[in-house]
Design a protein around this motif. Structure first.
Motif, mmCIF file in Angstrom:
data_model
loop_
_atom_site.group_PDB
_atom_site.id
_atom_site.type_symbol
_atom_site.label_atom_id
_atom_site.label_comp_id
_atom_site.label_asym_id
_atom_site.label_seq_id
_atom_site.Cartn_x
_atom_site.Cartn_y
_atom_site.Cartn_z
ATOM 1 N N PRO A 83 1.033 -1.215 -0.020
ATOM 2 C CA PRO A 83 -0.242 -0.030 0.183
ATOM 3 C C PRO A 83 0.850 1.321 0.075
ATOM 4 O O PRO A 83 1.958 1.198 0.434
ATOM 5 C CB PRO A 83 -0.609 -0.226 1.621
ATOM 6 N N LYS A 106 -4.032 -0.094 -2.812
ATOM 7 C CA LYS A 106 -4.451 0.159 -1.510
ATOM 8 C C LYS A 106 -3.752 1.420 -1.012
ATOM 9 O O LYS A 106 -2.475 1.642 -1.249
ATOM 10 C CB LYS A 106 -4.285 -0.776 -0.643
ATOM 11 N N ALA A 108 -3.436 4.356 2.358
ATOM 12 C CA ALA A 108 -3.859 4.701 3.834
ATOM 13 C C ALA A 108 -3.616 6.260 4.054
ATOM 14 O O ALA A 108 -2.309 6.555 3.865
ATOM 15 C CB ALA A 108 -3.090 3.810 4.665
ATOM 16 N N ASN A 118 -10.884 1.875 -2.038
ATOM 17 C CA ASN A 118 -9.414 1.352 -2.006
ATOM 18 C C ASN A 118 -8.485 2.232 -0.914
ATOM 19 O O ASN A 118 -7.301 2.277 -1.016
ATOM 20 C CB ASN A 118 -8.682 1.341 -3.292
ATOM 21 N N VAL A 119 -9.335 2.913 -0.111
ATOM 22 C CA VAL A 119 -8.452 3.734 0.872
ATOM 23 C C VAL A 119 -8.790 3.520 2.186
ATOM 24 O O VAL A 119 -10.136 3.260 2.767
ATOM 25 C CB VAL A 119 -8.893 5.252 0.600
ATOM 26 N N ARG A 120 -7.912 3.278 3.187
ATOM 27 C CA ARG A 120 -8.108 3.414 4.619
ATOM 28 C C ARG A 120 -7.680 4.813 5.109
ATOM 29 O O ARG A 120 -6.786 5.241 4.947
ATOM 30 C CB ARG A 120 -7.123 2.491 5.341
ATOM 31 N N THR A 271 -9.633 -1.646 4.011
ATOM 32 C CA THR A 271 -10.064 -0.126 3.717
ATOM 33 C C THR A 271 -11.346 0.162 4.787
ATOM 34 O O THR A 271 -11.866 -0.543 5.144
ATOM 35 C CB THR A 271 -10.398 0.004 2.285
#
Length: 329
Positions: A83, A106, A108, A118-120, A271
Motif C-alpha cells: 500500500p 491500496k 492509507a 481502496n482507501v483506509r 479499507t
C-alpha cells in the motif's frame, strides 16, 4: 514431466518474487520532514519497525512543496507500490482524485477521511490524549496559567487545544489557558523560531507549562521552555527525552502503529474508516525515566482514572471537530 513441473515451479517463484517487489509499500511524509521529532518521525518509526521485523523494504519521499503531493502519489502507484501510506490531512483532496485511477492499489491516509473503496482513512481521538496531558499540566502548574501552541490554525489543531483546555479545567476550573497558533499556511509546521517567540510571550503572561501541537515548530517550543526553566508537553511522538527533566509528558498519538499496521497488512489492507483512541491504544500519554521525577503518584493516579473512564465511555471529551465549538475556553 518432472522437468516441466520444476520449470513451472521456478517460473511461478520468479513471478511471486516479482509480485513481492511490486508490492513494496511506500510512505509519503508531510511537509516538515521525516525527522521533525514529532508526527512525521512517528510515521517513520512505524515503517522502520515493520522493515526490521519483516526484513522488507519500503519506499519513501519527503515533500518539498504542495505541488509534489499528486506527483508522489502517482509515481508510487505507477511503480507498483502497495500500500501507499501518507501522513497528513493535506493529502485528502489529491487522494480523492488519484485513488480512483488505481483501483488495485491500496492507500492509507492519516488524519483525513477519503471515501474511496481502496482507501483506509485513519483518524485519531487527539482530544482524549490532550485532555489527559491537560490534567497533568494543571496539576504541575504553580501559577495557575498554562499555555497551548498549535501549528497551522485548522480544526484538527483546535481539536487538540479544546481537549487540553477541558483537561486543565477538570483539575482547576479557575486556571487560565493561553492559546496561540503559529500560522495559517503549511509553513506553520516547521517554524521553531516562531514557536520559541510564542513560548516566550506566553511565559511573560505567566504560563509555567506549555503544550505544543505544532510538528517541527514544537521543537522550538520545547527548547525555549527548557531554557526558561518552565515545563513543556510534547506531542505525537514521545518527546520526553528531548529535554530530560523538563518535558512533563508527551501526548502520544500512535501514528507509528497506524503505519506499521498498514504495512503489515500489505495488499490485504482493510479499507474504510479507522479510529484510534485511548480505548484501543491509539492515544496515550508518555511516562519514562525522563519525566518520572516530575509526575507524582497522585498526579498519575488522577490521570489514569480519567484515562480508564474515557476508555470505558464513562467520560466523554468533547471533540471540537464534531461541531466546530469548544464548551470551555
Amino acid at each position: 514431466m518432472s522437468l516441466m513441473h520444476k520449470f513451472l515451479g521456478a517460473a511461478a517463484a520468479v513471478a511471486l518474487s516479482a509480485g513481492a517487489a511490486l508490492a513494496e509499500p511506500a510512505l509519503i511524509f508531510d511537509l516538515g520532514g521525516k525527522f521533525d521529532k514529532s508526527f512525521n518521525e512517528a510515521a517513520f518509526g512505524g515503517a522502520t519497525r515493520w522493515a526490521e521485523e519483516t526484513g522488507g523494504t519500503f519506499r519513501e519521499i519527503e515533500l518539498q512543496s504542495e505541488a509534489q503531493r499528486e506527483q508522489a502519489l502517482r509515481r508510487f502507484a505507477e511503480a507498483g507500490a502497495n500500500p501507499i501510506v501518507m501522513t497528513g490531512f493535506a493529502f485528502g483532496n489529491v487522494l480523492s482524485e488519484v485513488a480512483p485511477d488505481y483501483p488495485d492499489t491500496k492507500f492509507a491516509i492519516i488524519d483525513m477521511v477519503v471515501d474511496q473503496p481502496n482507501v483506509r482513512s485513519v483518524v485519531f481521538n487527539e482530544h482524549e490524549g490532550s485532555y489527559l496531558v491537560g490534567m497533568m499540566a494543571a496539576q504541575a502548574s504553580k501559577s495557575g496559567t498554562v499555555g497551548f501552541i498549535g501549528g497551522m490554525d485548522i480544526p484538527l489543531i483546535r481539536k487538540f487545544a479544546c481537549g487540553y483546555v477541558q483537561g486543565v479545567k477538570a483539575v482547576n476550573p479557575d486556571a487560565t489557558v493561553i492559546q496561540n497558533m503559529t500560522g495559517t499556511t503549511p509553513a506553520a509546521w516547521n517554524d521553531p523560531v516562531k514557536g520559541s517567540e510564542l513560548t516566550k510571550a506566553q511565559i511573560a503572561q505567566g504560563a509555567d507549562v506549555v503544550y505544543a501541537a505544532a510538528g517541527g515548530t514544537g521543537v522550538g517550543v520545547l527548547q525555549t521552555a527548557a531554557d526558561e526553566n518552565i515545563l513543556s508537553v510534547g506531542v505525537d511522538s514521545n518527546q520526553n527525552h528531548l529535554h530530560s527533566g523538563k518535558v512533563l509528558t508527551s501526548m502520544m498519538k500512535r501514528v507509528d502503529n497506524a503505519v506499521y499496521e498498514a504495512m503489515t497488512a500489505g495488499v490485504d489492507l482493510e479499507t474504510g474508516f479507522n479510529v484510534m483512541g485511548v480505548a484501543n491504544g491509539g492515544i496515550d500519554y508518555a511516562m519514562d525515566e525522563h519525566n518520572a521525577s516530575l509526575v507524582s503518584a497522585d498526579m498519575k493516579a488522577k490521570v489514569d482514572m480519567a484515562k480508564d473512564a474515557i476508555a470505558s465511555g464513562e467520560l466523554a471529551v468533547h471533540d471540537y471537530m464534531s461541531d466546530n465549538t469548544c464548551p470551555v475556553e
